[in-house]
Write a protein that holds these residues in place. Structure first.
Motif, short mmCIF file in Angstrom:
data_model
loop_
_atom_site.label_atom_id
_atom_site.label_comp_id
_atom_site.label_asym_id
_atom_site.label_seq_id
_atom_site.Cartn_x
_atom_site.Cartn_y
_atom_site.Cartn_z
N LYS A 10 0.83 -1.42 -0.07
CA LYS A 10 -0.03 0.00 0.01
C LYS A 10 0.76 1.21 0.00
O LYS A 10 1.87 1.38 0.74
CB LYS A 10 -0.96 -0.13 1.02
CG LYS A 10 -1.89 -0.84 1.16
CD LYS A 10 -3.01 -0.90 2.20
CE LYS A 10 -3.89 -1.98 1.95
NZ LYS A 10 -5.24 -1.57 2.03
N LEU A 11 0.53 2.25 -0.92
CA LEU A 11 1.23 3.64 -0.89
C LEU A 11 0.77 4.30 0.26
O LEU A 11 -0.49 3.99 0.84
CB LEU A 11 0.74 4.24 -1.99
CG LEU A 11 1.72 3.73 -3.48
CD1 LEU A 11 1.02 4.22 -4.60
CD2 LEU A 11 3.07 3.81 -3.26
N PRO A 12 1.48 5.29 0.75
CA PRO A 12 1.14 6.10 1.94
C PRO A 12 -0.12 6.99 1.48
O PRO A 12 -0.63 6.99 0.45
CB PRO A 12 2.35 7.03 2.36
CG PRO A 12 3.05 6.83 1.03
CD PRO A 12 2.87 5.40 0.34
N THR A 13 -0.63 7.68 2.68
CA THR A 13 -1.79 8.67 2.26
C THR A 13 -1.33 9.70 1.14
O THR A 13 -0.34 9.94 0.90
CB THR A 13 -1.85 9.34 3.71
OG1 THR A 13 -0.84 10.07 3.76
CG2 THR A 13 -2.38 8.55 4.85
N ARG A 26 14.72 -2.03 -7.07
CA ARG A 26 16.07 -3.12 -7.23
C ARG A 26 15.78 -4.38 -6.65
O ARG A 26 16.22 -5.32 -7.04
CB ARG A 26 17.07 -2.25 -6.48
CG ARG A 26 18.62 -2.61 -7.38
CD ARG A 26 19.50 -1.75 -6.57
NE ARG A 26 19.49 -0.33 -6.25
CZ ARG A 26 19.95 0.41 -7.00
NH1 ARG A 26 20.47 0.29 -8.14
NH2 ARG A 26 19.82 1.96 -6.65
N SER A 27 14.77 -4.31 -5.40
CA SER A 27 14.44 -5.54 -4.92
C SER A 27 13.15 -5.32 -4.06
O SER A 27 12.58 -4.05 -4.43
CB SER A 27 15.48 -5.88 -3.74
OG SER A 27 15.33 -5.13 -2.84
N HIS A 28 12.63 -6.17 -3.35
CA HIS A 28 11.19 -6.00 -2.78
C HIS A 28 11.66 -4.99 -1.57
O HIS A 28 10.59 -4.61 -1.11
CB HIS A 28 10.79 -7.24 -1.99
CG HIS A 28 10.37 -8.35 -3.11
ND1 HIS A 28 9.28 -8.11 -4.03
CD2 HIS A 28 10.68 -9.50 -3.39
CE1 HIS A 28 9.28 -9.19 -4.77
NE2 HIS A 28 10.29 -10.00 -4.53
N GLN A 29 12.97 -4.83 -1.24
CA GLN A 29 13.13 -3.94 -0.06
C GLN A 29 13.50 -2.65 -0.66
O GLN A 29 14.14 -1.85 0.17
CB GLN A 29 14.41 -4.37 0.99
CG GLN A 29 13.57 -5.35 1.96
CD GLN A 29 13.04 -6.73 1.49
OE1 GLN A 29 13.30 -7.32 0.68
NE2 GLN A 29 11.90 -6.93 2.12
N GLU A 30 13.68 -2.38 -1.66
CA GLU A 30 14.09 -1.05 -2.20
C GLU A 30 13.31 -0.63 -3.44
O GLU A 30 13.47 -1.11 -4.70
CB GLU A 30 15.52 -1.13 -2.72
CG GLU A 30 16.19 0.31 -3.01
CD GLU A 30 17.69 0.25 -3.46
OE1 GLU A 30 18.05 1.59 -3.57
OE2 GLU A 30 18.10 -0.67 -3.62
N VAL A 31 12.17 -0.16 -3.40
CA VAL A 31 11.25 0.41 -4.42
C VAL A 31 10.95 1.96 -4.28
O VAL A 31 10.81 2.38 -3.37
CB VAL A 31 9.99 -0.36 -4.41
CG1 VAL A 31 9.04 0.30 -5.39
CG2 VAL A 31 10.12 -1.88 -4.42
N TYR A 32 10.92 2.63 -5.71
CA TYR A 32 10.85 3.97 -5.73
C TYR A 32 9.35 4.17 -6.77
O TYR A 32 9.08 3.66 -7.28
CB TYR A 32 12.08 4.76 -6.25
CG TYR A 32 13.15 4.68 -5.56
CD1 TYR A 32 13.66 5.52 -4.60
CD2 TYR A 32 14.10 3.32 -5.51
CE1 TYR A 32 14.64 5.68 -3.87
CE2 TYR A 32 15.11 3.50 -4.62
CZ TYR A 32 15.53 4.40 -4.00
OH TYR A 32 16.80 4.39 -3.14
N ALA A 33 8.75 5.27 -6.08
CA ALA A 33 7.61 5.87 -6.69
C ALA A 33 7.93 7.20 -7.12
O ALA A 33 8.00 7.99 -6.38
CB ALA A 33 6.23 5.40 -6.09
N ALA A 34 7.65 7.67 -8.22
CA ALA A 34 7.67 9.07 -9.02
C ALA A 34 6.33 9.67 -8.62
O ALA A 34 5.48 8.96 -9.49
CB ALA A 34 8.14 9.00 -10.48
N THR A 35 6.26 10.43 -8.00
CA THR A 35 4.83 11.01 -7.56
C THR A 35 4.56 12.56 -7.78
O THR A 35 5.77 13.27 -7.87
CB THR A 35 4.28 10.66 -6.00
OG1 THR A 35 5.00 11.75 -5.26
CG2 THR A 35 4.57 9.28 -5.67
N GLY A 44 10.95 -1.87 2.47
CA GLY A 44 10.65 -3.01 2.83
C GLY A 44 9.69 -3.22 3.80
O GLY A 44 8.98 -4.30 4.11
N SER A 45 9.42 -2.04 4.76
CA SER A 45 8.35 -2.27 5.74
C SER A 45 7.61 -0.57 5.80
O SER A 45 6.58 -0.53 6.28
CB SER A 45 9.02 -2.17 7.05
OG SER A 45 10.21 -1.08 7.18
#
Length: 128
Positions: A10-13, A26-35, A44-45
């Motif tokens: 889930k993305l934050p508010t 790069r992995s499940h623990q390092e994801v970036y979103a351009a917003t 990861g958490s």
């Protein structure tokens, strides 16, 4: 998607995320979103701000090579190269009504990036 099972992150508010234009990781623990509120990072958490929003950092695209340490975030007139906590902003030489639209690279060359402009020009960026 892990195997044949979808995993929800889930993305934050909307205060933090706004509108999401692109995602890369790069992995499940390092994801970036351009917003519309800047660049946010999943560790990861939880989500956090990786590049605070401003008129120069309205991020339209992000590329995260599988190898290397850099993250490339594309704004309307500049490329933001993120390495750890350092951010290097590289202004593009554009015409008056031209903007940066899309970025892509190849995992075997994590220091090389290709950028498409709104005037259908292709630019090449080599990180040093």
């Amino acid at each position: 998607l892990e195997g044949n099972k979808w995993i929800e992150r889930k993305l934050p508010t909307s205060v933090l995320a706004g509108r999401v234009f692109a995602m890369a990781g790069r992995s499940h623990q390092e994801v970036y979103a351009a917003t519309s509120k800047g660049l946010i990072r999943w560790d990861g958490s939880s989500w956090s701000v990786a590049l605070a929003p401003s008129t120069e950092t309205l991020i339209s695209d992000v590329w995260v090579p599988a190898t290397g340490k850099r993250v490339y975030a594309l704004g309307p007139k500049a490329l933001h190269v993120i390495e750890g906590t350092k951010v290097k902003t590289v202004k593009a030489h554009l015409t008056t009504h031209e903007s940066l639209v899309s970025a892509s690279g190849h995992d075997k060359r994590p220091d090389e990036l290709y950028i498409l402009t709104s005037q259908a020009r292709a630019l090449r960026y080599l990180a040093k």
